[in-house]
Design a protein around this motif. Structure first.
Motif, PDB file in Angstrom:
ATOM      1  N   VAL A  55      63.851 -34.955  59.609  1.00 45.31           N
ATOM      2  CA  VAL A  55      63.423 -36.258  60.108  1.00 45.31           C
ATOM      3  C   VAL A  55      64.473 -37.320  59.789  1.00 45.31           C
ATOM      4  N   ALA A  56      65.019 -37.290  58.575  1.00 39.72           N
ATOM      5  CA  ALA A  56      66.039 -38.255  58.183  1.00 39.72           C
ATOM      6  C   ALA A  56      67.262 -38.168  59.100  1.00 39.72           C
ATOM      7  N   TYR A  57      67.625 -36.957  59.480  1.00 40.50           N
ATOM      8  CA  TYR A  57      68.775 -36.750  60.367  1.00 40.50           C
ATOM      9  C   TYR A  57      68.510 -37.368  61.738  1.00 40.50           C
ATOM     10  N   ILE A  58      67.307 -37.146  62.272  1.00 34.59           N
ATOM     11  CA  ILE A  58      66.943 -37.708  63.571  1.00 34.59           C
ATOM     12  C   ILE A  58      66.977 -39.236  63.528  1.00 34.59           C
ATOM     13  N   LEU A  59      66.346 -39.816  62.512  1.00 32.31           N
ATOM     14  CA  LEU A  59      66.251 -41.271  62.415  1.00 32.31           C
ATOM     15  C   LEU A  59      67.606 -41.916  62.175  1.00 32.31           C
ATOM     16  N   ALA A  60      68.482 -41.234  61.446  1.00 35.67           N
ATOM     17  CA  ALA A  60      69.779 -41.802  61.104  1.00 35.67           C
ATOM     18  C   ALA A  60      70.793 -41.716  62.233  1.00 35.67           C
ATOM     19  N   ASN A  61      70.487 -40.912  63.249  1.00 35.74           N
ATOM     20  CA  ASN A  61      71.467 -40.706  64.323  1.00 35.74           C
ATOM     21  C   ASN A  61      70.971 -41.092  65.713  1.00 35.74           C
ATOM     22  N   SER A  62      69.733 -41.514  65.824  1.00 30.56           N
ATOM     23  CA  SER A  62      69.167 -41.867  67.138  1.00 30.56           C
ATOM     24  C   SER A  62      69.339 -43.368  67.374  1.00 30.56           C
ATOM     25  N   LYS A  63      70.443 -43.729  67.993  1.00 33.31           N
ATOM     26  CA  LYS A  63      70.811 -45.133  68.147  1.00 33.31           C
ATOM     27  C   LYS A  63      69.961 -45.876  69.171  1.00 33.31           C
ATOM     28  N   CYS A  64      69.351 -45.145  70.099  1.00 35.00           N
ATOM     29  CA  CYS A  64      68.552 -45.789  71.151  1.00 35.00           C
ATOM     30  C   CYS A  64      67.055 -45.733  70.866  1.00 35.00           C
ATOM     31  N   LEU A  65      66.692 -45.311  69.687  1.00 34.72           N
ATOM     32  CA  LEU A  65      65.287 -45.093  69.351  1.00 34.72           C
ATOM     33  C   LEU A  65      64.487 -46.400  69.427  1.00 34.72           C
ATOM     34  N   LYS A  66      63.325 -46.316  70.115  1.00 35.90           N
ATOM     35  CA  LYS A  66      62.454 -47.475  70.252  1.00 35.90           C
ATOM     36  C   LYS A  66      61.144 -47.302  69.497  1.00 35.90           C
ATOM     37  N   THR A  67      60.605 -46.077  69.514  1.00 29.93           N
ATOM     38  CA  THR A  67      59.302 -45.841  68.896  1.00 29.93           C
ATOM     39  C   THR A  67      59.316 -44.556  68.077  1.00 29.93           C
ATOM     40  N   VAL A  68      58.750 -44.621  66.879  1.00 37.56           N
ATOM     41  CA  VAL A  68      58.594 -43.449  66.015  1.00 37.56           C
ATOM     42  C   VAL A  68      57.120 -43.340  65.651  1.00 37.56           C
ATOM     43  N   ARG A  69      56.524 -42.184  65.945  1.00 33.91           N
ATOM     44  CA  ARG A  69      55.126 -41.939  65.592  1.00 33.91           C
ATOM     45  C   ARG A  69      55.042 -40.735  64.662  1.00 33.91           C
ATOM     46  N   THR A  70      54.204 -40.831  63.651  1.00 34.91           N
ATOM     47  CA  THR A  70      53.998 -39.690  62.763  1.00 34.91           C
ATOM     48  C   THR A  70      52.586 -39.706  62.203  1.00 34.91           C
ATOM     49  N   SER A  71      52.118 -38.522  61.827  1.00 37.68           N
ATOM     50  CA  SER A  71      50.814 -38.386  61.184  1.00 37.68           C
ATOM     51  C   SER A  71      50.972 -37.422  60.011  1.00 37.68           C
ATOM     52  N   PRO A  72      50.206 -37.590  58.945  1.00 31.04           N
ATOM     53  CA  PRO A  72      50.323 -36.700  57.784  1.00 31.04           C
ATOM     54  C   PRO A  72      49.675 -35.349  58.033  1.00 31.04           C
ATOM     55  N   SER A  73      50.085 -34.371  57.264  1.00 38.73           N
ATOM     56  CA  SER A  73      49.524 -33.037  57.371  1.00 38.73           C
ATOM     57  C   SER A  73      48.027 -33.053  57.078  1.00 38.73           C
ATOM     58  N   TYR A  74      47.294 -32.297  57.864  1.00 37.96           N
ATOM     59  CA  TYR A  74      45.838 -32.208  57.721  1.00 37.96           C
ATOM     60  C   TYR A  74      45.450 -31.646  56.354  1.00 37.96           C
ATOM     61  N   TYR A  75      46.331 -30.834  55.767  1.00 42.51           N
ATOM     62  CA  TYR A  75      46.016 -30.113  54.532  1.00 42.51           C
ATOM     63  C   TYR A  75      46.251 -30.941  53.270  1.00 42.51           C
ATOM     64  N   LEU A  76      46.808 -32.134  53.409  1.00 43.18           N
ATOM     65  CA  LEU A  76      47.045 -32.972  52.236  1.00 43.18           C
ATOM     66  C   LEU A  76      45.798 -33.770  51.862  1.00 43.18           C
ATOM     67  N   LYS A  77      45.658 -34.048  50.563  1.00 39.50           N
ATOM     68  CA  LYS A  77      44.577 -34.911  50.118  1.00 39.50           C
ATOM     69  C   LYS A  77      44.920 -36.359  50.451  1.00 39.50           C
ATOM     70  N   LYS A  92      57.798 -31.758  52.971  1.00 40.44           N
ATOM     71  CA  LYS A  92      58.659 -30.783  52.306  1.00 40.44           C
ATOM     72  C   LYS A  92      60.132 -31.160  52.482  1.00 40.44           C
ATOM     73  N   ARG A  93      60.963 -30.632  51.610  1.00 43.49           N
ATOM     74  CA  ARG A  93      62.373 -31.038  51.593  1.00 43.49           C
ATOM     75  C   ARG A  93      63.043 -30.864  52.954  1.00 43.49           C
ATOM     76  N   GLN A  94      62.866 -29.691  53.573  1.00 40.88           N
ATOM     77  CA  GLN A  94      63.514 -29.447  54.853  1.00 40.88           C
ATOM     78  C   GLN A  94      62.946 -30.354  55.953  1.00 40.88           C
ATOM     79  N   GLU A  95      61.669 -30.659  55.871  1.00 43.31           N
ATOM     80  CA  GLU A  95      61.079 -31.595  56.826  1.00 43.31           C
ATOM     81  C   GLU A  95      61.707 -32.972  56.672  1.00 43.31           C
ATOM     82  N   ARG A  96      61.829 -33.431  55.435  1.00 41.45           N
ATOM     83  CA  ARG A  96      62.422 -34.750  55.183  1.00 41.45           C
ATOM     84  C   ARG A  96      63.858 -34.809  55.679  1.00 41.45           C
ATOM     85  N   GLU A  97      64.609 -33.739  55.432  1.00 39.80           N
ATOM     86  CA  GLU A  97      66.009 -33.709  55.853  1.00 39.80           C
ATOM     87  C   GLU A  97      66.128 -33.761  57.372  1.00 39.80           C
TER      88      GLU A  97
END
Length: 350
Positions: A295-317, A288-293
């Motif tokens: 996550v994008a904010y976190i990824l764009a500002n986390s300079k020390c980030l080493k690992t990113v893990r994500t899984s899709p929503s259970y309710y999606l096809k 969803k739009r707010q979710e993307r915004e």
């Protein structure tokens, strides 16, 4: 149980006493055994007393008498894990003025925490309050403010809990777990403990805007659904953490599918993103739009980030899941060396 004379004498001197009755039915109660054994007990100091019962008491059960005996014998660890009772239970007053108690665990929906005007627990390091009831709005405040050495606190609340504003101001506190799932909007939570290092907060529907003053916090797990807190102030409360687990959307997917996720971009980037955050995990990404915004904010500002893990929503096809994961993958990451792992929910933590 039958003991020889030799072992019966040894038994009366043991410093650690544990009484457990896990039977759901039966005429005999552990309280009869407990009362008789304490009468025969000869040790001058009781190191620990642990009582766990899973059924309602008989009329002759005297919890206060047993607890008072233990406190008078300088007990260091006291645990009462009891089911709801037909009548209100109260602790004897000497519990709140014990100079030897190091750990106190109370679990009972009909146990009233009735703190006197001048409590004093100078040695208490660990306090566990599970589903208890408080005599008034300030009982827990009086208790906590008179535990100068308290380092570990665990609180679990239920619908019978009558406190509308739960306040925790303990300068010495190092770890704190707070859980409450009541949906009543009138409840709020205040946390002001500058020495806190570890925080577990499960309050899906509460008011979390009064969390502050945690400059040494290193590890935090937060579960909060609706209403969302003031985002700028909320994130700043965790600016010092090295590990932060946030669960902010799962209930929206399960119970509030038609409601938008609310998130506002902070006016300035929190320090934890700029200089600390190394691992970022987002489960049940729905795209969803707010979710993307967010996550994008976190990824764009986390300079020390080493690992990113994500899984899709259970309710999606299946095709929708693949599309959402591609959207996630395409987001800009300021830390070019960070590793992105697209996972199923089952292997998120492997």
């Amino acid at each position: 149980m039958v003991l020889s004379k030799r072992w019966s004498l040894v038994w009366t001197m043991v410093p650690k006493l544990e009484y457990k009755d896990t039977r759901k039915e039966g005429d005999k109660s552990v309280w009869c055994l407990l009362d008789k054994s304490l009468q025969l007990h000869k040790a001058t100091v009781i190191e620990s007393l642990h009582i766990q019962v899973e059924r309602q008491f008989c009329d002759d059960a005297d919890v206060g008498k047993c607890v008072s005996y233990a406190v008078d014998h300088k007990v260091r660890e006291l645990a009462l894990i009891l089911p709801s009772q037909p009548k209100i239970l109260q602790l004897p007053s000497n519990v709140y003025t014990s100079k030897t108690l190091v750990k106190l665990t109370l679990s009972c929906r009909t146990l009233v925490v009735d703190v006197p005007s001048l409590p004093c627990l100078p040695s208490l390091l660990t306090l566990v309050l599970l589903n208890v009831v408080y005599k008034d709005q300030n009982s827990h405040v009086r208790l906590l403010s008179n535990c100068p050495a308290l380092r570990h606190l665990e609180v679990q609340r239920n619908k019978s809990d009558n406190v509308t504003r739960f306040i925790v101001k303990v300068p010495s506190l190092k770890s704190f777990t707070y859980m409450q799932i009541d949906e009543r909007a009138a409840r709020s939570f205040v946390l002001d403990s500058p020495g806190l290092r570890c925080l577990t907060l499960g309050d899906p529907y509460g008011d979390l805007d009064s969390i502050q003053n945690m400059p040494h916090l290193e590890w935090a797990t937060v579960c909060h659904f609706l209403p969302y807190p003031n985002d700028n102030k909320f994130l700043r409360s965790f600016s010092s953490v090295r590990i932060l687990w946030l669960t902010l959307t799962e209930a929206v997917a399960i119970r509030f599918q038609d409601l938008p996720i609310s998130w506002n971009k902070p006016s300035s980037v929190p320090v934890c993103l700029l200089s600390h955050l190394e691992i970022f995990v987002w489960t049940e990404f729905g795209g969803k739009r707010q979710e993307r915004e967010f996550v994008a904010y976190i990824l764009a500002n986390s300079k020390c980030l080493k690992t990113v893990r994500t899984s899709p929503s259970y309710y999606l096809k299946k095709k929708e899941k693949e599309k959402k994961m591609e959207e996630f993958k395409s987001m800009y990451r300021v830390s070019a060396s960070s590793q992105l792992l697209l996972c199923t929910k089952q292997d998120m933590w492997i």
